[in-house]
Write a protein that holds these residues in place. Structure first.
Motif, mmCIF file in Angstrom:
data_model
loop_
_atom_site.group_PDB
_atom_site.id
_atom_site.type_symbol
_atom_site.label_atom_id
_atom_site.label_comp_id
_atom_site.label_asym_id
_atom_site.label_seq_id
_atom_site.Cartn_x
_atom_site.Cartn_y
_atom_site.Cartn_z
ATOM 1 N N LYS A 107 -2.433 -25.523 -27.332
ATOM 2 C CA LYS A 107 -2.921 -24.182 -26.981
ATOM 3 C C LYS A 107 -3.657 -24.219 -25.650
ATOM 4 O O LYS A 107 -3.649 -23.239 -24.898
ATOM 5 N N ASP A 108 -4.286 -25.367 -25.339
ATOM 6 C CA ASP A 108 -4.968 -25.523 -24.058
ATOM 7 C C ASP A 108 -3.935 -25.456 -22.921
ATOM 8 O O ASP A 108 -4.111 -24.726 -21.944
ATOM 9 N N PHE A 109 -2.827 -26.171 -23.093
ATOM 10 C CA PHE A 109 -1.740 -26.155 -22.095
ATOM 11 C C PHE A 109 -1.228 -24.720 -21.905
ATOM 12 O O PHE A 109 -1.059 -24.247 -20.777
ATOM 13 N N SER A 110 -0.999 -24.020 -23.013
ATOM 14 C CA SER A 110 -0.409 -22.683 -22.892
ATOM 15 C C SER A 110 -1.397 -21.700 -22.277
ATOM 16 O O SER A 110 -1.014 -20.863 -21.460
ATOM 17 N N LYS A 111 -2.688 -21.817 -22.618
ATOM 18 C CA LYS A 111 -3.681 -20.918 -22.007
ATOM 19 C C LYS A 111 -3.778 -21.181 -20.504
ATOM 20 O O LYS A 111 -3.831 -20.241 -19.712
ATOM 21 N N GLU A 112 -3.783 -22.447 -20.121
ATOM 22 C CA GLU A 112 -3.877 -22.759 -18.687
ATOM 23 C C GLU A 112 -2.636 -22.263 -17.941
ATOM 24 O O GLU A 112 -2.741 -21.752 -16.835
ATOM 25 N N ASN A 117 -0.530 -18.332 -14.099
ATOM 26 C CA ASN A 117 0.560 -17.429 -13.758
ATOM 27 C C ASN A 117 0.217 -15.952 -13.973
ATOM 28 O O ASN A 117 1.113 -15.105 -14.002
ATOM 29 N N ASN A 118 -1.090 -15.690 -14.111
ATOM 30 C CA ASN A 118 -1.569 -14.297 -14.246
ATOM 31 C C ASN A 118 -0.888 -13.530 -15.364
ATOM 32 O O ASN A 118 -0.536 -12.357 -15.201
ATOM 33 N N ILE A 119 -0.686 -14.208 -16.477
ATOM 34 C CA ILE A 119 -0.077 -13.552 -17.636
ATOM 35 C C ILE A 119 -1.213 -13.040 -18.518
ATOM 36 O O ILE A 119 -2.137 -13.806 -18.818
ATOM 37 N N PRO A 120 -1.191 -11.756 -18.905
ATOM 38 C CA PRO A 120 -2.329 -11.202 -19.649
ATOM 39 C C PRO A 120 -2.554 -11.917 -20.982
ATOM 40 O O PRO A 120 -1.665 -11.972 -21.826
ATOM 41 N N THR A 121 -3.751 -12.476 -21.142
ATOM 42 C CA THR A 121 -4.113 -13.164 -22.382
ATOM 43 C C THR A 121 -5.624 -13.101 -22.535
ATOM 44 O O THR A 121 -6.340 -12.856 -21.556
ATOM 45 N N ALA A 122 -6.113 -13.307 -23.743
ATOM 46 C CA ALA A 122 -7.555 -13.223 -23.988
ATOM 47 C C ALA A 122 -8.286 -14.297 -23.172
ATOM 48 O O ALA A 122 -7.776 -15.418 -23.026
ATOM 49 N N ALA A 123 -9.475 -13.950 -22.679
ATOM 50 C CA ALA A 123 -10.301 -14.928 -21.958
ATOM 51 C C ALA A 123 -10.595 -16.104 -22.880
ATOM 52 O O ALA A 123 -10.782 -15.931 -24.086
ATOM 53 N N SER A 124 -10.626 -17.315 -22.321
ATOM 54 C CA SER A 124 -10.849 -18.481 -23.184
ATOM 55 C C SER A 124 -11.364 -19.659 -22.380
ATOM 56 O O SER A 124 -11.287 -19.668 -21.141
ATOM 57 N N LYS A 125 -11.859 -20.652 -23.106
ATOM 58 C CA LYS A 125 -12.267 -21.913 -22.504
ATOM 59 C C LYS A 125 -12.054 -23.011 -23.537
ATOM 60 O O LYS A 125 -12.184 -22.766 -24.738
ATOM 61 N N ASP A 137 -22.976 -23.141 -25.977
ATOM 62 C CA ASP A 137 -23.488 -22.193 -24.973
ATOM 63 C C ASP A 137 -22.461 -21.083 -24.703
ATOM 64 O O ASP A 137 -22.816 -19.914 -24.583
ATOM 65 N N TYR A 138 -21.193 -21.494 -24.628
ATOM 66 C CA TYR A 138 -20.129 -20.508 -24.368
ATOM 67 C C TYR A 138 -20.047 -19.509 -25.529
ATOM 68 O O TYR A 138 -19.910 -18.298 -25.317
ATOM 69 N N LEU A 139 -20.139 -20.048 -26.766
ATOM 70 C CA LEU A 139 -20.080 -19.176 -27.944
ATOM 71 C C LEU A 139 -21.162 -18.111 -27.893
ATOM 72 O O LEU A 139 -20.939 -16.952 -28.250
ATOM 73 N N ASP A 183 -6.212 -34.840 -35.456
ATOM 74 C CA ASP A 183 -6.070 -34.950 -34.007
ATOM 75 C C ASP A 183 -5.923 -33.588 -33.334
ATOM 76 O O ASP A 183 -6.320 -33.408 -32.182
ATOM 77 N N ALA A 184 -5.333 -32.641 -34.090
ATOM 78 C CA ALA A 184 -5.052 -31.308 -33.530
ATOM 79 C C ALA A 184 -6.328 -30.631 -33.040
ATOM 80 O O ALA A 184 -6.291 -29.820 -32.120
ATOM 81 N N SER A 185 -7.479 -30.971 -33.646
ATOM 82 C CA SER A 185 -8.714 -30.304 -33.226
ATOM 83 C C SER A 185 -9.614 -31.216 -32.389
ATOM 84 O O SER A 185 -10.823 -31.016 -32.332
ATOM 85 N N SER A 186 -9.019 -32.196 -31.710
ATOM 86 C CA SER A 186 -9.834 -32.998 -30.788
ATOM 87 C C SER A 186 -10.170 -32.175 -29.531
ATOM 88 O O SER A 186 -11.092 -32.483 -28.796
ATOM 89 N N LYS A 187 -9.395 -31.102 -29.320
ATOM 90 C CA LYS A 187 -9.757 -30.084 -28.323
ATOM 91 C C LYS A 187 -9.739 -28.750 -29.056
ATOM 92 O O LYS A 187 -8.873 -28.535 -29.916
ATOM 93 N N VAL A 188 -10.668 -27.858 -28.695
ATOM 94 C CA VAL A 188 -10.689 -26.536 -29.323
ATOM 95 C C VAL A 188 -10.749 -25.462 -28.227
ATOM 96 O O VAL A 188 -11.547 -25.565 -27.291
ATOM 97 N N VAL A 189 -9.893 -24.472 -28.363
ATOM 98 C CA VAL A 189 -9.909 -23.330 -27.450
ATOM 99 C C VAL A 189 -10.778 -22.246 -28.092
ATOM 100 O O VAL A 189 -10.533 -21.856 -29.234
#
Ligand code: ATP
Length: 424
Positions: A107-112, A117-125, A137-139, A183-189
């Motif tokens: 999901k990190d790859f797809s959000k980036e 490519n300026n494709i409309p999607t929800a803001a994320s980090k 802090d972001y939350l 492993d799937a949640s070693s990164k979280v969007v």
């Protein structure tokens, strides 16, 4: 042509049904298939991730094309495996290579990708264990509700919608530090929550040219009125009334073209299907997710609306001349009602004998989790059968598919009686 379909669900049954109608298809094989796919071709007892077995089969049966149904072999690199092998590289694989399959696999790859490519999607980090504090802090600034997504594949369970900051912090910590989804949640969007109504748009691309397939709406929750646990999908409808021409034109301009061009510009080859999960927010499209394959049970409603020769379109994908192909779409309405096993999506009943399929009149029954045992068809999976009909109008389609689902019996059979009725 000799065509091999990989997969065993309702989606692959719908592919097989459609491909078997093509005069271009000489021999059709489905690996591993199910109790129903044998009516369209020959089932082959091979796992979709048994690349060596698939190679041996493809070579000894003069396979001319491989159509990959599920994401797992794509994310594991089946297309790359074919390209890297001298004996296999002439056999086209429909489905992207592993790098592009990251559009679904990460999901990190797809959000980036969407942001670049300026494709409309929800803001994320995106955050990791090492940046947990920054995540907190972001939350605190993200607003509520807030969406937490495990980066990797988590069988549709890795997305949490949190209503309070406390809950979001707790979940974020569990995902990152306690490997809640492995492993799937070693990164979280962490993503902004979007309101609106969801639909699925499907694109076929050869990497340069594209065709838009019929859009569909699917129903994920087990209970009527969209209640209860998430499932693989309880039904689908195509077309989607709120995806009118104006909305679809925005989807094409703002999402589809930038997606196909973005892949090309970034040097990521893509031959296959792009499934775009969209939110329609007051008439504006926002991308929720990409998948690198067709949806299930959407495919069961999409295939019957395609009037063109599907093998001809697949050839266009393989040969890079999809622009020369024509796609004709029926304006009739397709509806699919999925019959599931008792207990699904929890522990469910297995090996129950199915009866009544022969009583279905106005629908086609696509098998999913079924197995042949002698003369008997047994319900062996969670999603057992997909009952699909194509009718002149929405009401008749919904009514017919629902009535036909009720003609099927096995111990514990369950289906939703409200699929699509919210669209009337
Ligand atoms: P799937 O099982 O459909 O592949 P997934 O696990 O890949 O799902 P997503 O599709 O990204 O994850 O999210 C699952 C569901 O969560 C979506 O279908 C949608 O209903 C909801 N969702 C995801 N992102 C958002 C968002 N930003 N705002 C509101 N709802 C969201």
């Amino acid at each position: 042509m000799n065509i091999l379909i990989l997969g065993s669900g309702g989606r692959e049954s719908a592919f097989a049904w459609k491909i078997a109608q093509s005069p271009k298809c000489e021999n059709l094989f489905i690996a591993p298939g199910n109790a129903g796919t044998g009516q369209y071709g020959t089932n082959i007892n091979l796992k979709v991730t048994d690349f060596a077995g698939i190679k041996a089969f493809a070579l000894s049966n003069a396979i001319d094309m491989v159509l990959v149904g599920p994401e797992e072999p794509l994310v594991k690199g089946i297309h790359d495996f074919f390209l890297a092998d001298d004996e296999l590289k002439g056999i086209p694989v429909i489905g992207p290579q592993a790098e592009a399959a990251q559009l679904e696999g990460s999901k990190d790859f797809s959000k980036e990708f969407m942001q670049r490519n300026n494709i409309p999607t929800a803001a994320s980090k995106t955050f990791t264990k090492d940046t947990l504090q920054e995540g907190f802090d972001y939350l605190a600034t993200a607003g509520l509700p807030v969406v937490l997504k495990a980066d990797g594949l988590a069988a549709g369970k890795g997305v949490l919608i949190c209503l309070t900051l406390e809950e979001a912090k707790l979940e974020l910590a569990e995902m990152l530090t306690e490997a809640k989804f492995g492993d799937a949640s070693s990164k979280v969007v962490i993503e902004q929550f979007l309101t609106g109504i969801e639909l699925s748009v499907f694109v076929m691309t050869d990497g340069t040219n594209y065709k838009i397939l019929p859009e569909a709406k699917d129903y994920k929750r087990i209970g009527e009125g969209d209640t209860g646990l998430n499932t693989g999908g309880m039904g689908s409808v195509s077309p989607v009334p709120f995806a009118d021409a104006e909305f679809m034109a925005k989807v094409e301009q703002r999402v589809i073209i930038p997606t196909v061009e973005g892949l090309k510009k970034e040097g990521i080859p893509y031959k296959g299907f792009i499934f775009i999960g969209l939110m329609n927010t007051e008439g504006e499209p926002w991308v929720i997710e990409y998948n690198c394959r067709m949806g299930d049970p959407e495919t069961e409603s999409v295939m019957p609306r395609i009037q063109s020769d599907f093998v001809d379109l697949l050839e266009g994908v393989a040969q890079g001349n999809l622009n020369e192909k024509e796609i004709i779409i029926s304006d009739k309405v397709a509806a699919t009602v999925v019959c599931v096993a008792g207990g699904y999506p929890g522990e469910y009943l297995k090996n129950k004998a199915i009866s009544g399929i022969e009583n279905v009149r106005g629908s086609h029954v696509f098998h999913a989790g079924t197995t042949l045992s002698g003369e008997e068809v047994l319900a062996t999976g969670g999603r057992v059968l997909a009952v699909t009909t194509l009718q002149d109008n929405m009401f008749n389609a919904l009514q017919q598919a629902t009535a036909d689902a009720a003609r099927i019996y096995y111990d514990g059979v369950y289906f939703r009686k409200d699929i699509g009725f919210d669209l009337l």
